[in-house]
Design an enzyme around this catalytic site. Sequence first.
Site, PDB file in Angstrom:
ATOM      1  CD1 TRP A 467      -2.578  -1.842   0.366  1.00 21.77           C
ATOM      2  CD2 TRP A 467      -1.703  -2.226   2.395  1.00 21.77           C
ATOM      3  NE1 TRP A 467      -3.070  -3.049   0.817  1.00 21.77           N
ATOM      4  CE2 TRP A 467      -2.547  -3.310   2.041  1.00 21.77           C
ATOM      5  CE3 TRP A 467      -1.048  -2.256   3.613  1.00 21.77           C
ATOM      6  CZ2 TRP A 467      -2.747  -4.393   2.888  1.00 21.77           C
ATOM      7  CZ3 TRP A 467      -1.248  -3.344   4.452  1.00 21.77           C
ATOM      8  CH2 TRP A 467      -2.094  -4.386   4.093  1.00 21.77           C
ATOM      9  CG  HIS A 468       4.514   1.435   0.690  1.00 27.18           C
ATOM     10  ND1 HIS A 468       5.615   0.667   1.026  1.00 27.18           N
ATOM     11  CD2 HIS A 468       3.811   1.612   1.837  1.00 27.18           C
ATOM     12  CE1 HIS A 468       5.569   0.394   2.326  1.00 27.18           C
ATOM     13  NE2 HIS A 468       4.487   0.954   2.837  1.00 27.18           N
ATOM     14  CD  GLN A 469      -2.192   2.579  -4.946  1.00 25.11           C
ATOM     15  OE1 GLN A 469      -2.469   2.665  -6.134  1.00 25.11           O
ATOM     16  NE2 GLN A 469      -3.104   2.554  -4.000  1.00 25.11           N
TER      17      GLN A 469
END
Length: 543
Positions: A467-469
């Site tokens: 979840w590190h977009q």
Amino acid sequence: MKLNTHEKNASGNSAMPQRAVGDVFDFIVCGAGSSGSVVAARLAEDGNASVLLLEAGGDDAAETVTNPAQWPLNLGSSRDWGFVGQPAPGLNGRRLPLSMGKGLGGGSSINVMVWARGHKGDWDHFAAEAGDDAWGYQSILGYYRRIEDWRGAPDPVRRGVGGPAYVAQPQSPQPVAEALLSAASAIGIPVYDTPNGDMMESPGGASIAELRIRDGKRESVFGSYVRPLLSRPNLTVLTEAMVTRLIFEGKRVIGVEVRADGHRRQFTARCETVLSLGAINTPKVLMQSGIGPEEELQSHGIPVVQHLPGVGRNHQDHLAFGCTWAYRKPEGVGGGGCEAKLYWKSASHLAQPDILQCQLEFAVPSPIETGLETPEHGWTMFTGLAQPKSRGRLRLSGPNPEDPLLIEPNSLSEPEDMAAALAAVELCRELGNSDAFTPLVTGEAAPGARDKSGMIDFIRRSAVTYWHQSCTAKMGRDSMSVVDNELKVYGIDGLRIADSSIIPRITTGNTMAPCVVIGERAADLIRTKHGLTDMSGGIARSI
């Protein structure tokens, strides 16, 4: 659109003052996450500047926010934007859940609380792309010294004391975390006292993680930066107020349109507007306001204000593969469940680590497509790609705010990523099956021994994200760049971007700490431009 009162809420957090809200401010900051909270707070430190901070989500009063152990309960809740990627050929057509924080604190209110500063090579690459040494590692060390309230061994070159961001390692890490360090050392991987000192200047290593947990409670970036300033009359924070588009005079942004309580309202910024909506919503607002790839905007009937083909391109994320072991007996879970980190290289010729490993002290179920059973008690290593080569893109599905963005992660589309993934999983299995873990585990539950074809199949079926977009409105000087070295949007006045979308390539490690740096850098640039009081307390001009 909600205004909270001075009363303490359920979490003990001091909430927003209740007062009438005008329409005109000096600065508008869109998004109260890990960058936007910093920008708003730093601008509001000068009492001459009126600042509006807009947040689409709600408050941060829930136990699932303040209790570090409950962070997984936020995934899929109202505190999560709940984005889902389009089917990815590299993942056998699977669609990845792409969680992103929604509410005060943004991702820093629902994440695993790991503080990871990015590798020296990351920041020096950003400086080269931007043509500005202020983004280089030596300069960024100065920002981290300003930001941190580090509670570990003194390191005056790399660490800060007395800053807004409390950072500490767990006092008594669980045995499984200590076992990882022993296993790493046994195969020649250096073990460091902290992951954010000289380890982030090296080829890699293992260390006990640094966390944003104080006295057993989460510390979000909003809590550290904005909450202490909420009584100031020049700072206004609005929750449940979603920014839908930018308002222009010619090619100058003069404010934003917001949707709240079923109504539309416009706010005007005398000086500047800052987008800090994250790597999905920032490019969405840009495109639906007329800034982006000309052909795509025209296909949806959106008048083109500025053709910038890089908006929504260069999408990057940290992909991970869950390797799991069964415990002999139930073991404790410390902090948010992540107390040990490892960075290493998949090949010796690489300049910096390209493998990221985050140890979780509980067994994480594998995606159903793997067909693997999850032990009742166990631990999972999320081993993944710290520097993926695959690039995705974002596309509009329509011209309206309610039309969802189509996210194409394009995961594992480059052969280098599969090679690195294979190396990452094999390293993880070597560590987890070593003698260091024998007293704790009965055996490996996932992926288990497989030939190369079987391991590739496991990787495609098991991949999830950290979840590190990032990187969808990148900083740089080429034709695909969206912002310059001062975070100004090319061809547009009165608008800057400050969030993970501006980095040219994803940082090595979790992205919260780099987002705080981006917020600090943006605030410095804006203060200098408009003559606001700086951190040393210099005299401010009237705006």
